[in-house]
Motif scaffolding. Structure first.
Motif, PDB file in Angstrom:
ATOM      1  N   VAL A 100       0.840  -1.206   0.000  1.00 32.23           N
ATOM      2  CA  VAL A 100       0.000   0.000   0.000  1.00 32.23           C
ATOM      3  C   VAL A 100       0.868   1.245   0.000  1.00 32.23           C
ATOM      4  O   VAL A 100       0.632   2.205  -0.754  1.00 32.23           O
ATOM      5  N   GLU A 101       1.899   1.245   0.852  1.00 32.44           N
ATOM      6  CA  GLU A 101       2.780   2.411   0.966  1.00 32.44           C
ATOM      7  C   GLU A 101       3.509   2.685  -0.344  1.00 32.44           C
ATOM      8  O   GLU A 101       3.689   3.843  -0.743  1.00 32.44           O
ATOM      9  N   ALA A 102       3.939   1.615  -1.028  1.00 33.05           N
ATOM     10  CA  ALA A 102       4.672   1.788  -2.282  1.00 33.05           C
ATOM     11  C   ALA A 102       3.748   2.120  -3.452  1.00 33.05           C
ATOM     12  O   ALA A 102       4.216   2.617  -4.479  1.00 33.05           O
ATOM     13  N   GLY A 103       2.451   1.795  -3.330  1.00 29.87           N
ATOM     14  CA  GLY A 103       1.492   2.199  -4.351  1.00 29.87           C
ATOM     15  C   GLY A 103       1.174   1.159  -5.400  1.00 29.87           C
ATOM     16  O   GLY A 103       0.602   1.492  -6.439  1.00 29.87           O
ATOM     17  N   PHE A 104       1.475  -0.143  -5.130  1.00 26.32           N
ATOM     18  CA  PHE A 104       1.145  -1.166  -6.124  1.00 26.32           C
ATOM     19  C   PHE A 104       0.240  -2.244  -5.526  1.00 26.32           C
ATOM     20  O   PHE A 104       0.244  -3.393  -5.968  1.00 26.32           O
ATOM     21  N   ASP A 105      -0.569  -1.880  -4.515  1.00 30.80           N
ATOM     22  CA  ASP A 105      -1.439  -2.849  -3.864  1.00 30.80           C
ATOM     23  C   ASP A 105      -2.557  -3.351  -4.772  1.00 30.80           C
ATOM     24  O   ASP A 105      -3.168  -4.387  -4.491  1.00 30.80           O
ATOM     25  N   HIS A 106      -2.837  -2.643  -5.887  1.00 33.97           N
ATOM     26  CA  HIS A 106      -3.889  -3.067  -6.804  1.00 33.97           C
ATOM     27  C   HIS A 106      -3.386  -4.061  -7.855  1.00 33.97           C
ATOM     28  O   HIS A 106      -4.175  -4.574  -8.654  1.00 33.97           O
ATOM     29  N   ILE A 107      -2.084  -4.350  -7.865  1.00 33.35           N
ATOM     30  CA  ILE A 107      -1.494  -5.254  -8.864  1.00 33.35           C
ATOM     31  C   ILE A 107      -1.489  -6.682  -8.326  1.00 33.35           C
ATOM     32  O   ILE A 107      -1.167  -6.919  -7.160  1.00 33.35           O
ATOM     33  N   ASN A 108      -1.821  -7.624  -9.187  1.00 35.81           N
ATOM     34  CA  ASN A 108      -1.795  -9.043  -8.833  1.00 35.81           C
ATOM     35  C   ASN A 108      -0.354  -9.552  -8.959  1.00 35.81           C
ATOM     36  O   ASN A 108       0.112  -9.899 -10.050  1.00 35.81           O
ATOM     37  N   ILE A 109       0.359  -9.594  -7.834  1.00 34.12           N
ATOM     38  CA  ILE A 109       1.766 -10.001  -7.836  1.00 34.12           C
ATOM     39  C   ILE A 109       1.908 -11.453  -8.293  1.00 34.12           C
ATOM     40  O   ILE A 109       2.825 -11.802  -9.051  1.00 34.12           O
ATOM     41  N   HIS A 110       0.999 -12.301  -7.847  1.00 37.93           N
ATOM     42  CA  HIS A 110       1.056 -13.722  -8.205  1.00 37.93           C
ATOM     43  C   HIS A 110       0.974 -13.902  -9.719  1.00 37.93           C
ATOM     44  O   HIS A 110       1.737 -14.687 -10.308  1.00 37.93           O
ATOM     45  N   ALA A 111       0.077 -13.165 -10.365  1.00 37.91           N
ATOM     46  CA  ALA A 111      -0.075 -13.280 -11.818  1.00 37.91           C
ATOM     47  C   ALA A 111       1.168 -12.764 -12.548  1.00 37.91           C
ATOM     48  O   ALA A 111       1.576 -13.333 -13.576  1.00 37.91           O
ATOM     49  N   LEU A 112       1.786 -11.709 -12.017  1.00 38.70           N
ATOM     50  CA  LEU A 112       2.995 -11.172 -12.649  1.00 38.70           C
ATOM     51  C   LEU A 112       4.149 -12.173 -12.572  1.00 38.70           C
ATOM     52  O   LEU A 112       4.896 -12.356 -13.532  1.00 38.70           O
ATOM     53  N   VAL A 113       4.300 -12.820 -11.427  1.00 35.95           N
ATOM     54  CA  VAL A 113       5.363 -13.819 -11.279  1.00 35.95           C
ATOM     55  C   VAL A 113       5.138 -14.976 -12.248  1.00 35.95           C
ATOM     56  O   VAL A 113       6.077 -15.449 -12.906  1.00 35.95           O
ATOM     57  N   GLU A 114       3.907 -15.450 -12.339  1.00 30.85           N
ATOM     58  CA  GLU A 114       3.597 -16.542 -13.264  1.00 30.85           C
ATOM     59  C   GLU A 114       3.866 -16.141 -14.714  1.00 30.85           C
ATOM     60  O   GLU A 114       4.370 -16.943 -15.510  1.00 30.85           O
ATOM     61  N   PHE A 115       3.562 -14.895 -15.063  1.00 29.89           N
ATOM     62  CA  PHE A 115       3.809 -14.409 -16.428  1.00 29.89           C
ATOM     63  C   PHE A 115       5.303 -14.428 -16.743  1.00 29.89           C
ATOM     64  O   PHE A 115       5.721 -14.891 -17.814  1.00 29.89           O
ATOM     65  N   CYS A 116       6.112 -13.943 -15.817  1.00 29.41           N
ATOM     66  CA  CYS A 116       7.566 -13.896 -16.043  1.00 29.41           C
ATOM     67  C   CYS A 116       8.157 -15.303 -16.142  1.00 29.41           C
ATOM     68  O   CYS A 116       9.060 -15.551 -16.950  1.00 29.41           O
ATOM     69  N   GLU A 117       7.658 -16.225 -15.321  1.00 23.33           N
ATOM     70  CA  GLU A 117       8.166 -17.599 -15.370  1.00 23.33           C
ATOM     71  C   GLU A 117       7.751 -18.296 -16.661  1.00 23.33           C
ATOM     72  O   GLU A 117       8.546 -18.997 -17.289  1.00 23.33           O
ATOM     73  N   LYS A 118       6.505 -18.117 -17.065  1.00 16.68           N
ATOM     74  CA  LYS A 118       5.987 -18.806 -18.248  1.00 16.68           C
ATOM     75  C   LYS A 118       6.637 -18.313 -19.527  1.00 16.68           C
ATOM     76  O   LYS A 118       6.952 -19.090 -20.434  1.00 16.68           O
ATOM     77  N   THR A 119       6.868 -17.007 -19.598  1.00 13.90           N
ATOM     78  CA  THR A 119       7.422 -16.417 -20.825  1.00 13.90           C
ATOM     79  C   THR A 119       8.940 -16.355 -20.816  1.00 13.90           C
ATOM     80  O   THR A 119       9.538 -15.922 -21.809  1.00 13.90           O
ATOM     81  N   LYS A 120       9.576 -16.764 -19.701  1.00 10.62           N
ATOM     82  CA  LYS A 120      11.036 -16.708 -19.574  1.00 10.62           C
ATOM     83  C   LYS A 120      11.549 -15.286 -19.840  1.00 10.62           C
ATOM     84  O   LYS A 120      12.549 -15.084 -20.526  1.00 10.62           O
ATOM     85  N   LEU A 121      10.876 -14.327 -19.267  1.00 12.86           N
ATOM     86  CA  LEU A 121      11.228 -12.920 -19.470  1.00 12.86           C
ATOM     87  C   LEU A 121      12.630 -12.574 -18.975  1.00 12.86           C
ATOM     88  O   LEU A 121      13.336 -11.799 -19.636  1.00 12.86           O
ATOM     89  N   PRO A 122      13.111 -13.128 -17.840  1.00 12.85           N
ATOM     90  CA  PRO A 122      14.474 -12.781 -17.412  1.00 12.85           C
ATOM     91  C   PRO A 122      15.539 -13.102 -18.454  1.00 12.85           C
ATOM     92  O   PRO A 122      16.478 -12.328 -18.651  1.00 12.85           O
ATOM     93  N   GLN A 123      15.399 -14.247 -19.150  1.00 13.14           N
ATOM     94  CA  GLN A 123      16.381 -14.606 -20.174  1.00 13.14           C
ATOM     95  C   GLN A 123      16.317 -13.654 -21.362  1.00 13.14           C
ATOM     96  O   GLN A 123      17.336 -13.356 -21.992  1.00 13.14           O
ATOM     97  N   LYS A 124      15.134 -13.167 -21.667  1.00 12.25           N
ATOM     98  CA  LYS A 124      14.974 -12.263 -22.809  1.00 12.25           C
ATOM     99  C   LYS A 124      15.591 -10.892 -22.540  1.00 12.25           C
ATOM    100  O   LYS A 124      15.988 -10.183 -23.467  1.00 12.25           O
ATOM    101  N   LEU A 125      15.678 -10.516 -21.262  1.00 11.74           N
ATOM    102  CA  LEU A 125      16.230  -9.197 -20.926  1.00 11.74           C
ATOM    103  C   LEU A 125      17.753  -9.188 -20.863  1.00 11.74           C
ATOM    104  O   LEU A 125      18.356  -8.119 -20.771  1.00 11.74           O
ATOM    105  N   LEU A 126      18.377 -10.358 -20.901  1.00  8.18           N
ATOM    106  CA  LEU A 126      19.841 -10.414 -20.767  1.00  8.18           C
ATOM    107  C   LEU A 126      20.557  -9.661 -21.872  1.00  8.18           C
ATOM    108  O   LEU A 126      21.672  -9.171 -21.683  1.00  8.18           O
ATOM    109  N   ASN A 127      19.948  -9.579 -23.049  1.00  5.61           N
ATOM    110  CA  ASN A 127      20.622  -8.966 -24.193  1.00  5.61           C
ATOM    111  C   ASN A 127      20.520  -7.442 -24.202  1.00  5.61           C
ATOM    112  O   ASN A 127      21.096  -6.798 -25.066  1.00  5.61           O
ATOM    113  N   PHE A 128      19.789  -6.881 -23.243  1.00  4.55           N
ATOM    114  CA  PHE A 128      19.685  -5.420 -23.143  1.00  4.55           C
ATOM    115  C   PHE A 128      20.616  -4.970 -22.026  1.00  4.55           C
ATOM    116  O   PHE A 128      20.255  -4.949 -20.860  1.00  4.55           O
TER     117      PHE A 128
END
Length: 814
Positions: A454-482
């Protein structure tokens, strides 16, 4: 099964070893949670091995015998039904209907039992053929080991690359579910779901020592053992091992698995035009990995032996070990692999119906807390934000709306984290510094997870869904080239950035979890780990927000306060859990803070403790309060820097009178470095080395074996009567809680004297320690054992108060 009176043991066991094995056998058979204490020198490891593997052998034989007996009973029941006279049952149903119902039920049960028996027989036959195959291969390749190592070196050189290859845009895109490439798995026969023993210890040196004990035991020839470890320990590809950092090694390995060459287009004259070939791992050959897997299952091998076999077979030891789990009976793992759920699941390690043994468990609560404590730094968050922003700008037009939304949410989440550390503004390609430097006052604040969101201002975001998205799409590996781009800055700006980086590096070293190397700021992985922690209950953890004068030096840290909350799977799924160590007192920590907090009934917990076998007159414990010059030895934080000369003179006197090895433990790595530097400046090193050669605990875990072997070699050399150099042994400087503080066998001359300097008390003013103390004060229950009469009096005396705790388990009333 009844507890046997005799166990297979390499020699006649001591009475305490026999009692240990009997209680261990009973604990596993009854499915309890055991707390086993056996002091160093009492043969704890060998007792664990022989007691556990005796139970496993009996259990497998008993299971097979039970299935055969049940099958015979069902067959006899069918025969009796056929020969019996027809009669109506109690419900008045016809005879034919009753017989048909029983036949269907019996047939179904017989098919189930036959299926289980066939799986057992097929596995036995497969293991038998596998051993024969490996034996034939070993005999044929006995004289080819040198040539195989030459092939390995040539293979490594052939495939080694000098730099990371940029992935094509097609590989970088996040695809919709319909377009996502699914992994192709080879069909395999249904595996037997048999009970396994999973043994965990803190360090790899302890694991290697345990494997050596298994080899020496009576079970060394027949047991199927596999040692699991991270890529840092098992990878043999120099292109990956040269990266050093575990996160980068993992991501580079996964990247190389995707790489392939193709020839989809043609030149003007019709010849196929190959795309630029990407580097792929030469050791990821399926057939060679299967061969290495077979070798590792049939031979009891530690990590070093597995690596050597991998080099000979040109096969990946990491994946060979993982594929061998299904056929293994005893699986040996480090703490991090077992206790972290994501790592455990990625390895295919299951807890259900298995027996878990956690050795050196006196530090288990701290180990769980450390493994699930994560720090992310200001400069790190800023870099990941820049990487993700560049990725979004480059591929925005190619991404579907379904994938653009979570990317934008992740960008917003990172911006909120930056603002919470006082980092305002948006990093861009043309104006990016490591940490957006805004002057702010240095302070720290503790939050509950929900309040921080709440203090940081992202209490309306579904953290669980974001983590699942990053794991499923392998987003960390895609960012290595930037790669982060650092803009030209003024000398003052550069100085600020440099100071901020130094601050973050110092904090990073203090907060690194056990068994893990430092996270790098170019990866999204630590951010995802922090996001996973935010999903925990408010009661189980806190978020510490530390702002610095330079925001890039600030950090966010998740603190796990309740290790028992993450231990629930270990209480509910395994058949039995054993926590063992040399010193397990007070065991109330394990009873209430670990097992109790994980939901276990106190009646399920079993304890065993034995005395030391060394006679009291063989040990001389001393407490020294004054040094050689009569100074008080007060090694408190404020005073210990004034006693460095006194400590050097004291150890010099010890070296004069004690022959062999002297091991000296200091409270922290920082104090050890301070002591050594002071001794160098004041010429104490040469004074100490007049009698003993001085060794220090290494900074890297991989150097431990080398230091110990040199330490032992020096002791043998200088204690030899023929030696005329004037030295009488060696001295080793160690750190309490460090790499050499447990699991090392300092036998005989290796430690004729052990010196402990001061006590490693934590900083009482630290915010993390205060929060932990407050949590324990508010959540720890004090159990008092009373007689029934005393308990009745207690209830009457406190009838109108709120201090009564309901004792659900009557066994607590003695």
């Amino acid at each position: 099964m009844e507890v046997p009176e005799v166990f297979r043991f390499p020699f006649e066991p001591y009475p305490i070893q026999l009692d240990f094995m009997k209680n261990l056998y009973q604990c596993i058979e009854q499915g309890k949670l055991g707390i086993f204490e056996s002091p160093t020198g009492t043969g704890k490891s060998l007792s664990l091995i022989c007691g556990t593997l005796s139970w496993l052998t009996d259990h497998d034989q008993h299971k097979k015998l039970q299935l055969e007996q049940k099958l015979n009973i069902l067959k006899k029941a069918d025969e009796l039904e056929v020969t019996s006279k027809p009669s109506a049952n109690e419900l008045g149903e016809p005879r034919w209907f009753t017989l048909a119902t029983k036949n269907v039920r019996n047939s179904h049960e017989q098919r189930r039992i036959m299926s289980e028996l066939n799986k057992i027989l097929q596995q036995e036959e497969r293991i038998k053929k596998l051993k024969q195959r490996v034996q034939n291969i070993s005999s044929n390749a006995l004289n080819n080991s040198e040539s195989e190592l030459h092939v390995f070196a040539a293979n490594t050189k052939k495939y080694q690359t000098s730099e990371l290859v940029t992935l094509e845009d097609d590989d970088m895109l996040i695809k919709d579910d319909s377009d996502e490439e699914l992994p192709v798995e080879e069909p395999c026969e249904e595996m037997l779901d048999d009970t396994k023993i999973i043994f965990a210890s803190r360090t790899h040196s302890q694991i290697s020592q345990f494997v050596r004990e298994v080899k020496k035991s009576p079970f060394g020839d027949g047991i199927r053992l596999i040692s699991l470890a991270s890529r840092q320990q098992l990878c043999i590809n120099e292109d990956i091992t040269s990266l050093k950092n575990s996160t980068l090694m993992n991501e580079r390995c996964l990247e190389m698995q995707k790489n392939r060459s193709s020839s989809t287009s043609k030149t003007d004259d019709g010849r196929p035009l190959k795309k630029a070939k990407k580097s792929s791992c030469p050791f990821r050959d399926h057939k060679r990995i299967q061969l290495l897997r077979d070798i590792s299952v049939t031979e009891v091998a530690d990590i070093e032996s597995l690596i050597l076999s991998g080099k000979k077979q040109n096969a990946c030891p990491y994946y060979a070990a993982r594929t061998a789990i299904s056929d293994a009976q005893l699986i040996v793992v480090p703490y991090a692999t077992l206790l972290k759920k994501n790592t455990r699941e990625s390895c295919g390690l299951k807890l259900h119906n298995n027996v878990i043994i956690i050795d050196e468990a006196h530090n288990l609560l701290d180990a769980i807390s450390s493994l699930h404590t994560i720090c992310i730094w200001g400069h790190q968050i800023s870099q990941v934000h820049w990487q993700l922003l560049q990725y979004h700008q480059r591929y925005n037009a190619c991404l579907s709306a379904k994938n653009v939304l979570p990317i934008k949410q992740l960008l917003f989440f990172l911006s909120c984290l930056m603002k919470s550390l006082g980092m305002h503004g948006k990093p861009s390609e043309h104006n990016h510094q490591v940490g957006l430097e805004v002057e702010c006052k240095g302070d720290e604040k503790m939050y509950e997870c929900s309040k921080f969101c709440v203090e940081a201002g992202f209490d309306h975001i579904n953290i669980h869904a974001l983590v699942e998205f990053c794991e499923k799409t392998k987003l960390p590996q895609k960012l290595l080239n930037f790669k982060p781009v650092t803009a030209e800055v003024t000398p003052i700006g550069a100085f600020k950035t440099f100071i901020g980086k130094l601050q973050s590096d110092r904090v990073q070293k203090d907060c690194a979890p056990i068994g893990e190397t430092d996270w790098k700021g170019t990866s999204l992985m630590p951010i995802l780990e922090f996001m996973r922690c935010l999903r925990n209950s408010d009661q189980d953890g806190r978020v510490l927000c530390v702002k610095k004068v330079l925001p890039s030096g600030g950090y966010l840290k998740y603190l796990l306060l309740n290790p028992g909350a993450l231990f629930k799977d270990f209480v509910n799924e395994p058949r039995a859990v054993i926590v063992a160590g040399g010193t397990m007192q007070p065991n109330s920590e394990f009873r209430f803070q670990l097992f109790g907090a994980a939901g276990s009934a106190q009646s399920r917990i079993m304890t065993f403790s034995c005395d030391h076998i060394i006679p009291p007159d063989h040990v001389l414990p001393l407490v020294l309060t004054r040094g050689p010059s009569n100074k008080e030895l007060d090694f408190s934080w404020a005073n210990r820097s004034n006693l460095l000369d006194e400590l050097a003179n004291f150890l010099s006197n010890i070296n004069q009178v004690v022959s062999g090895g002297v091991v000296c433990f200091l409270p922290s790595y920082d104090f050890e470095r301070q002591v050594f530097e002071h001794w160098i400046r004041n010429n104490y090193i040469s004074k100490l080395e007049n009698r003993k050669k001085l060794f220090r605990e290494p900074k890297e875990a991989k150097d431990v074996e080398h230091v110990l072997s040199e330490y032992a070699r020096s002791i043998r050399q200088f204690t030899n009567p023929s030696s005329k150099c004037g030295k009488n042994g060696a001295m080793l400087l160690c750190v309490v809680g460090g790499k050499l503080s447990e699991g090392i066998n300092f036998s005989d001359d290796l430690a004729r004297c052990v010196v402990v300097v001061g006590l490693p008390y934590a900083n009482s003013q630290a915010a993390t320690l205060k929060e932990k103390i407050d949590y324990l004060d508010n959540n720890t229950v004090c159990y008092i054992l009373l007689t029934k009469q005393e308990f009745a009096m207690f209830l009457r005396a406190t009838a109108n108060r709120t201090v009564i705790r309901y004792f659900r388990n009557s066994n607590l009333l003695h």
